[in-house]
Design an enzyme around this catalytic site. Sequence first.
Site, mmCIF file in Angstrom:
data_model
loop_
_atom_site.group_PDB
_atom_site.id
_atom_site.type_symbol
_atom_site.label_atom_id
_atom_site.label_comp_id
_atom_site.label_asym_id
_atom_site.label_seq_id
_atom_site.Cartn_x
_atom_site.Cartn_y
_atom_site.Cartn_z
ATOM 1 N N GLY A 178 46.795 113.745 -50.629
ATOM 2 C CA GLY A 178 46.079 115.167 -51.187
ATOM 3 C C GLY A 178 46.088 115.268 -52.748
ATOM 4 N N GLU A 191 51.930 106.109 -46.073
ATOM 5 C CA GLU A 191 51.481 107.151 -46.923
ATOM 6 C C GLU A 191 52.317 107.581 -47.869
ATOM 7 O OE1 GLU A 191 48.115 109.083 -44.411
ATOM 8 O OE2 GLU A 191 50.157 110.214 -43.916
ATOM 9 N N HIS A 232 54.329 112.850 -39.769
ATOM 10 C CA HIS A 232 53.304 112.945 -40.852
ATOM 11 C C HIS A 232 54.074 113.594 -42.007
ATOM 12 C CE1 HIS A 232 50.154 114.540 -43.578
ATOM 13 N NE2 HIS A 232 49.451 113.418 -43.209
ATOM 14 N N ASN A 271 42.251 112.100 -40.231
ATOM 15 C CA ASN A 271 43.232 113.215 -39.985
ATOM 16 C C ASN A 271 42.524 114.449 -40.623
ATOM 17 O OD1 ASN A 271 45.226 115.055 -39.628
ATOM 18 N ND2 ASN A 271 46.664 114.076 -41.207
ATOM 19 N N TRP A 272 41.758 115.467 -39.580
ATOM 20 C CA TRP A 272 41.136 116.621 -39.958
ATOM 21 C C TRP A 272 42.002 117.608 -40.179
ATOM 22 C CZ3 TRP A 272 36.552 116.279 -36.174
ATOM 23 C CH2 TRP A 272 35.630 115.121 -36.287
ATOM 24 N N LYS A 273 43.447 117.568 -40.072
ATOM 25 C CA LYS A 273 44.522 118.567 -40.305
ATOM 26 C C LYS A 273 43.984 119.785 -39.767
ATOM 27 C CE LYS A 273 45.734 115.732 -44.238
ATOM 28 N NZ LYS A 273 46.391 115.828 -45.454
ATOM 29 N N SER A 279 44.719 110.173 -50.381
ATOM 30 C CA SER A 279 43.683 110.000 -51.315
ATOM 31 C C SER A 279 42.468 109.043 -51.106
ATOM 32 C CB SER A 279 44.387 110.127 -52.610
ATOM 33 O OG SER A 279 45.292 111.179 -52.846
HETATM 34 P P1 PGA Z 1 44.425 112.830 -48.093
HETATM 35 O O1 PGA Z 1 45.427 112.945 -46.829
HETATM 36 O O2 PGA Z 1 43.279 111.858 -47.606
HETATM 37 O O3 PGA Z 1 43.872 114.227 -47.964
HETATM 38 O O4 PGA Z 1 45.537 112.744 -48.925
HETATM 39 C C1 PGA Z 1 45.941 111.756 -46.330
HETATM 40 C C2 PGA Z 1 47.007 112.191 -44.951
HETATM 41 O O5 PGA Z 1 47.290 113.450 -44.978
HETATM 42 O O6 PGA Z 1 47.072 111.514 -44.328
#
Ligand code: PGA
Length: 244
Positions: A171, A165, A94, A14-16, A206
């Site tokens: 994050g 998640e 999400h 997930n590159w957001k 993470s």
């Molecule tokens: P992260 O994000 O790996 O940066 O914690 C995970 C996600 O948003 O699904």
Amino acid sequence: MARKITMEKLIIANWKTYLSIDKAISLSASIDPNSNIIISPSMIHLAFLAEKFPNLNFAAQDISYITDNFGAYTGETPAAILNDIGVKYTIIGHSERRSNMLDNAITVKTKLNLCASKGITPIVCIGESIKDREQKIHLDVIAQQLHEIFHNIYDSDKDIIIAYEPFWAVGTGVLPLSSEIEEVITKVRKTLNFVDNRLFLVYGGSVSAENAYNLVNLDGLDGVLIGKASTDIEQFRSILKAIG
Ligand code: PGA
């Protein structure tokens, strides 16, 4: 034509909105088309990347809950448009959209149905808050989320991907213990025993090169969803190497 995904160590990146178009192109170019990876780039980059890299699997980061079709829906991303550009997956629910964009059980369920009507495979994110966990109600919260989203589930031979998640792990660099993840996996599989579709279950929050191997080898887990660490070519490579 992109390779069909399998349950064998599925990786969702997930590159957001982390990457510029140049970085998104070079990262996409570095991905082996034979790998079991789904990339979810920024919505703005999605059509371009899907056309440039037809052998990779791409996912949208969200989908419209208003409509699944073409029409007068300014700003929406309907399932029909994803189909049109050859994108077969979308993330829905999400935690960043639940907290910033008011996604909730109703919108997530609606999106799930709109995905089904156009053959888009959903990647449905679920998870508990830190408060839920501290109060030891996290398993009930997760079961409730699943019931709300999946009751009266459509009949379909399509796959469903669930991403567990925990909100507090996204994050933050903080991860649940393996035993805590396994407890949730068991709960999810038990709660969704009425769903006939092929269910993939991945963990997100993470994920890094240090913990990826352990995660993909947890009992009942089919893979991982990686955010930030998937946007750095070296870190992403190390994760793929660690997973093997
Ligand atoms: P992260 O994000 O790996 O940066 O914690 C995970 C996600 O948003 O699904």
